[in-house]
Design an enzyme around this catalytic site. Structure first.
Site, PDB file in Angstrom:
ATOM      1  N   TYR A 174     -12.023  -1.734  -4.237  1.00 17.59           N
ATOM      2  CA  TYR A 174     -12.574  -2.042  -2.907  1.00 17.59           C
ATOM      3  C   TYR A 174     -14.099  -1.972  -2.882  1.00 17.59           C
ATOM      4  CZ  TYR A 174      -8.183  -2.377  -0.240  1.00 17.59           C
ATOM      5  OH  TYR A 174      -6.973  -2.783   0.287  1.00 17.59           O
TER       6      TYR A 174
ATOM      7  N   GLU B 285      -9.105  -9.987  -8.400  1.00 17.02           N
ATOM      8  CA  GLU B 285      -8.136  -8.945  -8.050  1.00 17.02           C
ATOM      9  C   GLU B 285      -6.889  -9.018  -8.938  1.00 17.02           C
ATOM     10  OE1 GLU B 285      -9.518  -8.466  -3.381  1.00 17.02           O
ATOM     11  OE2 GLU B 285      -7.479  -9.164  -3.808  1.00 17.02           O
TER      12      GLU B 285
ATOM     13  N   ASN C  63      -1.983  -0.247   6.891  1.00 14.92           N
ATOM     14  CA  ASN C  63      -1.447  -1.519   7.364  1.00 14.92           C
ATOM     15  C   ASN C  63      -0.562  -2.221   6.326  1.00 14.92           C
ATOM     16  OD1 ASN C  63      -3.476  -2.241   5.675  1.00 14.92           O
ATOM     17  ND2 ASN C  63      -4.696  -3.368   7.160  1.00 14.92           N
TER      18      ASN C  63
ATOM     19  N   HIS D  27      -1.985  -5.465   1.261  1.00 13.31           N
ATOM     20  CA  HIS D  27      -3.284  -6.080   0.960  1.00 13.31           C
ATOM     21  C   HIS D  27      -3.022  -7.498   0.478  1.00 13.31           C
ATOM     22  CE1 HIS D  27      -7.222  -6.866  -0.862  1.00 13.31           C
ATOM     23  NE2 HIS D  27      -6.536  -7.397  -1.857  1.00 13.31           N
TER      24      HIS D  27
ATOM     25  N   LYS E  32       0.832  -1.206   0.000  1.00 16.57           N
ATOM     26  CA  LYS E  32       0.000   0.000   0.000  1.00 16.57           C
ATOM     27  C   LYS E  32       0.872   1.264   0.000  1.00 16.57           C
ATOM     28  CE  LYS E  32      -3.913  -2.313   2.283  1.00 16.57           C
ATOM     29  NZ  LYS E  32      -4.919  -2.227   3.375  1.00 16.57           N
TER      30      LYS E  32
ATOM     31  N   PHE F   8     -15.495   2.916   6.617  1.00 17.97           N
ATOM     32  CA  PHE F   8     -14.114   3.291   6.292  1.00 17.97           C
ATOM     33  C   PHE F   8     -13.846   3.385   4.787  1.00 17.97           C
ATOM     34  CE2 PHE F   8     -14.205  -1.344   7.131  1.00 17.97           C
ATOM     35  CZ  PHE F   8     -13.697  -1.841   5.927  1.00 17.97           C
TER      36      PHE F   8
HETATM   37  N1  UDP Z   1      -9.838  -1.010   7.151  1.00 16.07           N
HETATM   38  C1  UDP Z   1     -10.009   0.140   7.913  1.00 16.07           C
HETATM   39  N2  UDP Z   1     -10.779   0.077   9.044  1.00 16.07           N
HETATM   40  C2  UDP Z   1     -11.399  -1.078   9.450  1.00 16.07           C
HETATM   41  C3  UDP Z   1     -11.240  -2.234   8.669  1.00 16.07           C
HETATM   42  C4  UDP Z   1     -10.453  -2.175   7.530  1.00 16.07           C
HETATM   43  O1  UDP Z   1      -9.465   1.189   7.568  1.00 16.07           O
HETATM   44  O2  UDP Z   1     -12.078  -1.070  10.485  1.00 16.07           O
HETATM   45  C5  UDP Z   1      -9.013  -0.955   5.930  1.00 16.07           C
HETATM   46  C6  UDP Z   1      -7.649  -1.639   6.095  1.00 16.07           C
HETATM   47  O3  UDP Z   1      -6.706  -0.925   5.315  1.00 16.07           O
HETATM   48  C7  UDP Z   1      -7.914  -3.002   5.509  1.00 16.07           C
HETATM   49  C8  UDP Z   1      -8.865  -2.656   4.355  1.00 16.07           C
HETATM   50  O4  UDP Z   1      -9.690  -1.632   4.888  1.00 16.07           O
HETATM   51  O5  UDP Z   1      -6.729  -3.640   5.110  1.00 16.07           O
HETATM   52  C9  UDP Z   1      -9.727  -3.787   3.855  1.00 16.07           C
HETATM   53  O6  UDP Z   1     -10.427  -4.358   4.943  1.00 16.07           O
HETATM   54  P1  UDP Z   1     -10.546  -5.927   5.117  1.00 16.07           P
HETATM   55  O7  UDP Z   1     -11.552  -6.179   6.179  1.00 16.07           O
HETATM   56  O8  UDP Z   1     -10.776  -6.551   3.778  1.00 16.07           O
HETATM   57  O9  UDP Z   1      -9.112  -6.330   5.692  1.00 16.07           O
HETATM   58  P2  UDP Z   1      -7.874  -7.116   5.010  1.00 16.07           P
HETATM   59  O10 UDP Z   1      -8.458  -8.163   4.098  1.00 16.07           O
HETATM   60  O11 UDP Z   1      -7.039  -6.090   4.282  1.00 16.07           O
HETATM   61  O12 UDP Z   1      -7.136  -7.726   6.176  1.00 16.07           O
HETATM   62 MG    MG Z   2      -9.866  -7.970   2.593  1.00 14.93          MG
END
Ligand code: UDP
Ligand code: MG
Length: 137
Positions: free
Chosen positions: A49, A126, A112, A115, A9, A57
């Site tokens: 997304y 994707e 974080n 992805h 990211k 979010f």
């Molecule tokens: N995210 C966020 N707040 C939240 C949950 C997710 O900002 O409470 C962001 C974070 O960058 C995350 C992305 O949205 O990686 C996609 O969320 P997902 O639940 O798919 O998590 P991932 O698959 O990336 O672990």
């Molecule tokens: Mg995810």
């Protein structure tokens, strides 16, 4: 052999973590089958997304994901979807296990660093979002 999509990211690219992240994948026996740096528009980030469009979010996440260049990769290996998720760690870095990328480098639940696709169907979609078949080696 299974494939998955990984993204470093904007926070990871800006903090010069590209080499560190790739080293962790390769160190785990995962092969990089495609790689490119791109700077998504906000519209492209919203498309990528789209599954999260009802979440609180979504706006902030897609602003962040279009705030700077990212590195998209196709990773290949046995069980690589789950393996990549294990190497990444939990979405919330505060819950991520020590030694995972998110535990070691994330600064925020949103920022974080990485992805990773979460299932075979999403991996397929994707990967196709970023790469055509000629670009996957
Ligand atoms: N995210 C966020 N707040 C939240 C949950 C997710 O900002 O409470 C962001 C974070 O960058 C995350 C992305 O949205 O990686 C996609 O969320 P997902 O639940 O798919 O998590 P991932 O698959 O990336 O672990
Ligand atoms: Mg995810």
């Amino acid at each position: 052999m299974e494939k998955t999509l990984s993204i470093i990211k904007p926070d990871g690219v800006e903090r010069k973590l590209v080499g560190e992240v790739v080293k962790r994948f390769e160190g785990a026996g995962i092969r990089v089958a495609a790689m490119k740096m791109v700077h998504l528009t906000s519209e492209q980030a919203k498309l990528f997304y789209a599954v999260h469009r009802e979440r609180p979010f979504y706006e902030s996440l897609t602003d962040f994901m279009s705030s700077g260049p990212i590195v998209a990769m196709v990773l290949e290996g046995d069980d690589v979807i789950q393996k990549n998720r294990d190497i990444m760690g939990a979405t919330n870095y505060k819950e991520a296990a020590p030694g995972t990328i998110r535990h070691d480098f994330a600064t925020d639940i949103e920022k974080n660093v990485v992805h990773g696709s979460d299932a075979p169907e999403t991996a397929k979609m994707e990967i196709a979002f970023f790469f055509n078949s000629l670009e996957i080696c």
